[in-house]
Design a protein around this motif. Structure first.
Motif, short mmCIF file in Angstrom:
data_model
loop_
_atom_site.label_atom_id
_atom_site.label_comp_id
_atom_site.label_asym_id
_atom_site.label_seq_id
_atom_site.Cartn_x
_atom_site.Cartn_y
_atom_site.Cartn_z
N UNK A 221 69.01 44.51 -50.23
CA UNK A 221 68.64 43.15 -50.38
C UNK A 221 68.09 42.32 -49.24
N UNK A 222 68.79 42.57 -48.08
CA UNK A 222 68.42 41.77 -46.93
C UNK A 222 67.25 42.37 -46.42
N UNK A 223 66.81 43.41 -46.50
CA UNK A 223 65.64 43.99 -45.96
C UNK A 223 64.40 43.44 -46.72
N UNK A 224 64.55 43.43 -48.19
CA UNK A 224 63.79 42.87 -49.12
C UNK A 224 63.07 41.52 -48.72
N UNK A 225 64.52 40.72 -48.39
CA UNK A 225 64.40 39.36 -48.05
C UNK A 225 63.37 39.39 -46.72
N UNK B 220 58.51 50.98 -50.37
CA UNK B 220 59.04 51.13 -51.86
C UNK B 220 60.63 51.27 -51.97
N UNK B 221 60.93 51.49 -50.73
CA UNK B 221 62.54 51.39 -50.81
C UNK B 221 63.22 50.97 -49.49
N UNK B 222 63.64 49.79 -49.49
CA UNK B 222 63.62 48.91 -50.40
C UNK B 222 62.29 48.25 -50.46
N UNK B 223 61.75 47.69 -51.71
CA UNK B 223 60.52 46.94 -51.47
C UNK B 223 60.77 45.50 -51.35
N UNK B 224 59.71 44.60 -51.42
CA UNK B 224 59.66 43.15 -51.38
C UNK B 224 60.51 42.64 -52.50
N UNK B 225 60.99 41.48 -52.32
CA UNK B 225 61.82 40.81 -53.21
C UNK B 225 61.21 40.77 -54.66
N UNK B 226 59.88 40.37 -54.62
CA UNK B 226 59.23 40.11 -56.04
C UNK B 226 59.20 41.37 -56.51
N UNK B 227 58.97 42.69 -55.96
CA UNK B 227 58.67 44.06 -56.68
C UNK B 227 60.01 44.19 -57.00
#
Lengths: 568, 209
Positions: free
Chosen positions: A61-65, A235-242
């Motif tokens: 989650x943090x990386x996506x953000x 892709x892992x982790x992706x952006x928050x929207x994805x």
């Protein structure tokens, strides 16, 4: 206000409220409720913070953000700098119509097609690697490099830039048209300021307020883009929207509540980023004024302009190469690494529409034509209502037009689908057309408003004084005179419709396949030749629409010099 | 029928009337002239009489033509023709279709084409029906615009500085052409101008705002 105008305006207003504002609010309401644990369809009926706890406990989650913020804000900032630099460089070296011709391919190409082409270009097994191997690199097999889907989101930023720089150039161009540019440049240079620094100190501060809203649209878009981020982003982790899209469509329906929280967070991110941007504007204004008052003539700015222009030109070249790569792969048969071109060609995929693309093309066309025709009709009714009532557009009306463009799609689309499910239209063409119009109509309206207002009102008075009724004035004078901008607006609307990914995905409930949804699905690792066919078709449709919009007036009005001026 | 203006005044939404109330009787075939400095509202006066007033202005008084107060009618029902500074031919229509646009709907069938051709001939534009209006010279455009206005069978004509864009030679010629037609049609005309020679040539009453 004249009574006739009042009736038309009331009708348009009711349609917009019922068709646009209410659905967005209802969708947002559903999403917000679900984000706090209230979604009766799923049996969740108690308010709690549990979805948020679940959201932040999800892995990555943090990386996506971080990824979302870096790619969203970074690409917008870079796009603005590059566009401003290129604009300063190109002005006086390029005509307005030349600029328009240069930008059109990039504005027309859908995000997904461009992203797929860019992946074909940049991937370790992509065209660029093939062109320089093995003679320059020594590679006889694709190297293990993450040039696409890299964990920093560089490829995604690059893809966004290719779409955003031309968009900002377009809005800057039309803003510059409203300024006494030549005189101000002359005044600045007469005071001893170099060309580049006159742009930065005199012209840009005047242009900026005029393009602020489009910049916010760009920022909101970059922070919440889904299709391009699936294709080019990590892709892992992706952006928050994805990630949010994945959670919404996951088989595990328990993920829908945290996904709703993520959708709400997405809106928060956009609001936060816009807030941050406004703070930065204030600071920059102070710094800028201090810098301006020092009176530096700044001769060495020219290299900066060259740098920005070279970067912009490189971006455009990559965009064009990406589109070529799509075409190339769609006709390739055998193409082993590291050959620069296919060993053998084939039209196999093009000649077998029954394998899927025929149906997808039909659906795409139908959706595009329906949503464009409806949006154009509504836009004409709105503008004519303004004319008949004789009142200028209110600020809230402009805000209404921009609302769907400034709100992240994820923030209300899933909730809207829940509403559509409840009234029983989810999964049908009608639902998808409706959802697409939320985004098609604003662009049609924005494209049509200026040319509509630029029409000489005396021409309409002349028609009235000849006894023409309001309806005859509209159909026999205004619309024919506005044919070119009307068709341009329609082409833009059609391009927007063709490019839509999320509205089709969510409202179609997986049952409606367009070129875009298919291309995005195929982009993850399946046969490049098939993906290339879909993406080429997806890119070709908007080009076709622009071509038609150019040709029809050119043919109809070939003997009407008064209407063959610069395209508006 | 004469055009009877009684106590006409135009007032912006927040403000005082643009000029002192105007009373004027224009008899058929006569061209009355309104003069005055820029910005006093000469063109706005014509807009008020023609029914083209922009939002935010209100008009008071009476403008009676053919026994009816014009000010209560929509522009298209007033039967008041307007000639502007520019000819304002519709760019998407041919010269002939521009004239046909103005031609009253009561004229039907073959008679329509004949009426248009006849009007073109009167304007020295015989054979110009299929031409693109953008290819006409300034004088040709001005004549075509007058013909278009007259084919609508107006009961009065408003002239909003229609000669100011023409150079001196052409100006006198077009002016004569327009005034001759006003007399021939026997309708009242009201002209706004900056140029005293226009007023002299008109020969009708002159009002200064």
């Amino acid at each position: 206000m004249k009574p006739q105008g009042r009736a038309l305006r009331a009708a348009v207003l009711i349609l917009l409220m019922g068709g646009f504002v209410l659905p967005i609010l209802a969708g947002f309401g559903q999403t917000a409720g679900a984000a706090f644990g209230y979604l009766p369809v799923l049996g969740a009926d108690s308010l709690s913070l549990e979805p948020w706890r679940a959201l932040f406990a999800l892995p990555g989650m943090a990386t996506s953000l971080r990824l979302t913020l870096v790619t969203g804000i970074g690409s917008t900032l870079l796009a603005l700098v590059l566009a401003a630099g290129f604009c300063a460089f190109a002005h006086g070296r390029m005509t307005a119509s030349g600029m328009a011709r240069l930008l059109t391919p990039f504005l027309a190409a859908p995000h997904a097609a461009l992203a797929i082409g860019l992946a074909f270009l940049l991937a370790p097994s992509g065209w660029i690697a093939r062109l320089v191997s093995p003679w320059a690199t020594g590679w006889d097999r694709p190297p293990d490099l993450a040039t696409v889907n890299d964990q920093w989101g560089m490829a995604l930023i690059l893809g966004l830039l290719i779409k955003e720089v031309p968009f900002l150039l377009l809005v800057m161009g039309s803003a510059l048209g409203q300024l006494p540019l030549r005189q101000h440049l002359a005044a600045g240079r007469a005071l001893g300021y170099a060309r580049g620094v006159t742009w930065v100190k005199v012209i840009l501060p005047q242009v900026y307020p005029l393009i602020r809203l489009p910049i916010f649209v760009t920022l909101a878009f970059a922070l919440s883009v889904v299709d391009m981020a699936i294709i080019l982003g990590p892709s892992n982790p992706p952006t928050l929207s994805v990630a949010t899209t994945r959670w919404f469509s996951a088989p595990d329906i328990a993920l829908i509540l945290p996904a709703s929280a993520a959708a709400l967070l997405q809106i928060g991110l956009v609001l936060g980023a816009v807030g941050l941007w406004i703070c930065a504007e204030r600071i920059l204004r102070r710094v800028g004024l201090w810098w301006l008052r020092r009176g530096g003539r700044g001769h060495p700015t020219e290299p900066g302009l060259w740098l920005a222009s070279t970067a912009t030109a490189t971006l455009m070249a990559m965009g064009l190469a990406a589109l070529c790569a799509l075409l190339l792969w769609s006709f390739a048969w055998r193409w082993s690494y590291p050959d620069a071109l296919p060993q053998s060609w084939s039209t196999k995929f093009w000649l077998s529409p029954g394998k899927g693309w025929g149906e997808a093309l039909k659906t795409t066309l139908l959706l595009g034509l329906a949503s464009t025709a409806l949006s154009l009709t509504l836009a004409i009714a709105w503008l004519e209502g303004e004319d008949q009532a004789g009142t200028p557009r209110a600020g809230w009306a402009t805000a209404l037009i921009y609302l769907p463009l400034l709100t992240p799609q994820l923030g209300f689309l899933y909730g809207l689908n829940v509403v559509f499910l409840q009234i029983g239209i989810s999964g049908g063409m009608g639902a998808v057309i409706w959802a697409q119009m939320l985004f098609v109509f604003p662009y049609v309206m924005i494209a049509l408003s200026d040319p509509w207002r630029a029409l000489d009102p005396r021409q309409i008075r002349a028609a009235a004084s000849l006894g023409a009724s309001p309806a005859r004035r509209l159909f026999a004078v205004k619309l024919p005179m506005l044919l070119r901008p009307l068709l341009t607006a329609a082409a833009i609307g059609f391009a927007v419709s063709v490019a839509q990914y999320l509205p089709t995905l969510f409202m179609g409930a997986g049952r409606i396949a367009t070129l875009t949804t298919e291309a995005v699905t195929l982009s993850s690792g399946s046969d490049r030749r098939i993906t290339g066919t879909y993406a080429t078709l997806q890119a070709a449709l908007p080009f076709l629409a622009y071509g038609v919009a150019f040709l029809i007036p050119a043919i109809l009005y070939r003997n009407r010099r008064g209407l063959l001026g610069t395209p508006t | 029928m004469s055009l009877n203006l009684t106590q006409i005044a135009v007032t912006p939404k927040a403000g005082r009337p643009l000029f002192a109330p105007l009373t004027l009787v224009i008899s058929p075939g006569q061209v009355a002239t309104v003069m005055g400095p820029s910005g006093i509202g000469k063109s706005t006066l014509l807009d008020a009489i023609g029914g083209h007033l922009a939002q935010g202005f209100s008009v008071s008084g009476q403008a009676v033509l053919n026994g009816q107060d014009l000010l209560t009618l929509p522009a298209e029902a007033r039967r008041v023709g307007v000639l502007f500074q520019d000819a304002l031919l519709f760019p998407h229509l041919s010269v002939g279709d521009n004239l046909a646009f103005g031609l009253a709907q009561s004229v039907t069938g073959r008679a329509r084409k004949e009426a248009v051709d006849q009007a073109l001939e009167q304007a020295g534009l015989a054979g110009f029906a299929a031409r693109d209006p953008a290819t006409l010279s300034g004088g040709q455009r001005a004549r075509a615009a007058l013909m278009r206005a007259l084919l609508a069978k107006p009961l009065a004509l408003l002239l909003d500085e229609p000669f100011s864009r023409l150079d001196a030679d052409l100006r006198a010629e077009i002016r004569r052409f327009v005034f001759d037609h006003v007399r021939a049609q026997n309708i009242p005309a009201l002209m706004v101008t900056h140029d005293a020679s226009d007023a002299d040539a008109a020969g009708g009453p002159v009002v200064t705002l």
